[in-house]
Write an enzyme that holds these catalytic residues in place. Sequence first.
Site, PDB file in Angstrom:
ATOM      1  N   THR A 127      -4.536  -5.007   6.578  1.00  0.00           N
ATOM      2  CA  THR A 127      -5.933  -5.725   6.517  1.00  0.00           C
ATOM      3  C   THR A 127      -6.029  -6.373   8.168  1.00  0.00           C
ATOM      4  O   THR A 127      -5.119  -6.888   8.650  1.00  0.00           O
ATOM      5  CB  THR A 127      -5.919  -6.790   5.758  1.00  0.00           C
ATOM      6  OG1 THR A 127      -7.050  -7.447   5.716  1.00  0.00           O
ATOM      7  CG2 THR A 127      -4.943  -7.950   5.516  1.00  0.00           C
ATOM      8  N   TYR A 131      -3.537 -14.544   1.814  1.00  0.00           N
ATOM      9  CA  TYR A 131      -3.633 -12.964   1.761  1.00  0.00           C
ATOM     10  C   TYR A 131      -3.149 -12.224   3.108  1.00  0.00           C
ATOM     11  O   TYR A 131      -2.266 -11.550   3.284  1.00  0.00           O
ATOM     12  CB  TYR A 131      -5.109 -12.756   1.294  1.00  0.00           C
ATOM     13  CG  TYR A 131      -5.189 -11.282   1.403  1.00  0.00           C
ATOM     14  CD1 TYR A 131      -4.617 -10.276   0.693  1.00  0.00           C
ATOM     15  CD2 TYR A 131      -6.290 -10.648   2.267  1.00  0.00           C
ATOM     16  CE1 TYR A 131      -4.683  -9.014   0.743  1.00  0.00           C
ATOM     17  CE2 TYR A 131      -6.548  -9.333   2.493  1.00  0.00           C
ATOM     18  CZ  TYR A 131      -5.751  -8.457   1.596  1.00  0.00           C
ATOM     19  OH  TYR A 131      -5.987  -7.085   1.612  1.00  0.00           O
TER      20      TYR A 131
HETATM   21  N1  UFG Z   1     -20.255 -12.428   0.882  1.00  0.00           N
HETATM   22  C1  UFG Z   1     -21.539 -13.262   0.283  1.00  0.00           C
HETATM   23  N2  UFG Z   1     -21.775 -13.282  -0.973  1.00  0.00           N
HETATM   24  C2  UFG Z   1     -20.937 -12.622  -1.876  1.00  0.00           C
HETATM   25  C3  UFG Z   1     -19.685 -12.044  -1.432  1.00  0.00           C
HETATM   26  C4  UFG Z   1     -19.455 -11.770  -0.268  1.00  0.00           C
HETATM   27  O1  UFG Z   1     -22.127 -13.673   1.348  1.00  0.00           O
HETATM   28  O2  UFG Z   1     -21.118 -13.073  -3.129  1.00  0.00           O
HETATM   29  C5  UFG Z   1     -20.134 -12.410   2.321  1.00  0.00           C
HETATM   30  C6  UFG Z   1     -18.850 -13.084   2.644  1.00  0.00           C
HETATM   31  O3  UFG Z   1     -18.917 -14.184   2.914  1.00  0.00           O
HETATM   32  C7  UFG Z   1     -18.370 -12.053   3.767  1.00  0.00           C
HETATM   33  C8  UFG Z   1     -19.023 -10.441   3.487  1.00  0.00           C
HETATM   34  O4  UFG Z   1     -20.185 -10.956   2.376  1.00  0.00           O
HETATM   35  O5  UFG Z   1     -18.992 -12.479   4.946  1.00  0.00           O
HETATM   36  C9  UFG Z   1     -18.058  -9.613   3.113  1.00  0.00           C
HETATM   37  O6  UFG Z   1     -17.386 -10.196   2.072  1.00  0.00           O
HETATM   38  P1  UFG Z   1     -16.102  -9.479   1.106  1.00  0.00           P
HETATM   39  O7  UFG Z   1     -15.949 -10.537  -0.193  1.00  0.00           O
HETATM   40  O8  UFG Z   1     -16.996  -8.100   0.549  1.00  0.00           O
HETATM   41  O9  UFG Z   1     -15.319  -9.142   1.930  1.00  0.00           O
HETATM   42  P2  UFG Z   1     -14.248  -9.966   2.848  1.00  0.00           P
HETATM   43  O10 UFG Z   1     -14.738  -9.511   4.079  1.00  0.00           O
HETATM   44  O11 UFG Z   1     -14.230 -11.297   2.445  1.00  0.00           O
HETATM   45  O12 UFG Z   1     -12.928  -9.311   2.502  1.00  0.00           O
HETATM   46  C10 UFG Z   1     -12.382  -8.145   2.924  1.00  0.00           C
HETATM   47  C11 UFG Z   1     -11.318  -7.558   2.114  1.00  0.00           C
HETATM   48  C12 UFG Z   1     -10.252  -8.689   1.920  1.00  0.00           C
HETATM   49  C13 UFG Z   1      -9.807  -8.943   3.325  1.00  0.00           C
HETATM   50  C14 UFG Z   1     -10.915  -9.402   4.092  1.00  0.00           C
HETATM   51  C15 UFG Z   1     -10.577  -9.591   5.655  1.00  0.00           C
HETATM   52  O13 UFG Z   1     -12.081  -7.439   0.798  1.00  0.00           O
HETATM   53  O14 UFG Z   1      -9.368  -8.004   1.345  1.00  0.00           O
HETATM   54  O15 UFG Z   1     -11.890  -8.512   4.159  1.00  0.00           O
HETATM   55  O16 UFG Z   1     -11.220 -10.847   6.061  1.00  0.00           O
HETATM   56  F1  UFG Z   1      -8.803  -9.929   3.355  1.00  0.00           F
END
Ligand code: UFG
Length: 329
Positions: free
Chosen positions: A119, A143
């Site tokens: 990741t 993670y």
């Molecule tokens: N977000 C919101 N509201 C929500 C969910 C997400 O604003 O309800 C935002 C998050 O803050 C982030 C973006 O949308 O800025 C994407 O969030 P996700 O949860 O969809 O994805 P992440 O970037 O947190 O996570 C992904 C992978 C993880 C990995 C990560 C690396 O799902 O497995 O990228 O940072 F670790």
Amino acid sequence: MTSIPVLVTGGAGYIGSHACKALKRAGFEPITYDNCSTGWEDAVKYGPLARGDLLDRERLDQVFAEYKPAAVMHFAALSQVGEAMREPGLYWRNNVAGSLNLIEAAVDAGCLDFVFSSTCATYGDQDNVVLDETSAQMPLNSYGASKRAIEDMLRDFEAAHGLRSVIFRYFNVAGADPEGEVGEFHQPETHLVPLMLDAIEGKRDALTIFGTDYDTPDGTCIRDYVHVCDLVDAHVLGLKWLQDGKGSRVFNLGTGSGFSVREVVAHSQSVTNRDVPIVEGERRPGDCTKLVSGSTRAVQELGWNPTRSNLEAMIRDAWRWHQTGHYDK
Ligand code: UFG
């Protein structure tokens, strides 16, 4: 001609199930190894399911002996940043100790080609730095740290036992199989696109935007979104890379284009022609400001051609899957 068996850990999950479909289509026989704790038995459609846990070394040995896989594709992992912040032990045990069992079982079985799902969370938050495969790895949460540890483990096992690996560092995976056979469904769901589609359909009151005071043009986090089908195509290319006798290699899987949360919301409104009810909330602990891939290594070296990784296609495919009702299980 019989197909080459490939052990796919996490084949019942979102990315793993799409990988099984891509493997089958490319002429391989995907053997899913999954404990179905976060995956779904009915997503295993393209080859047999061997139920088992990564922490169960005996079961792993049995499965290697029974199916004699030529390679491993390792997706099975806990992957929620929020949970990792609260319960780091789960991540070190399941992801790191579990992967150690798997890698040792593979080496003992003489299965020395290994494709690993890592990741961009291993890079951490590096403002104004182009994140390419040579960037420093400074994860912000357990993670990312667990995935970085597994990458190190693979290097040690290569030096000692000749295990060759292709490591893919994913940016944000979204979308679904355009044929609607498999798609994204996590319980609980934490990812932006499915949560947003839920809000559009009224299954949630609203999408909460986590933080509007980030140092980005519109104040919300920026991510590099990759279509799951493009992502798994890269895995098939990675497998062929190893089969061709090429050496271990790390590849980022991102497009190099970043979109803010607000931009994703705006695209979803135009693709679905529906309003996304939103609420502006606090930052989510563990989130990085901006994660965008700064490399085209996968395109140049693997010949990867991510044709579907534009927001319209990702949201359209996710929306189609969402409307099949799999979310109502
Ligand atoms: N977000 C919101 N509201 C929500 C969910 C997400 O604003 O309800 C935002 C998050 O803050 C982030 C973006 O949308 O800025 C994407 O969030 P996700 O949860 O969809 O994805 P992440 O970037 O947190 O996570 C992904 C992978 C993880 C990995 C990560 C690396 O799902 O497995 O990228 O940072 F670790």
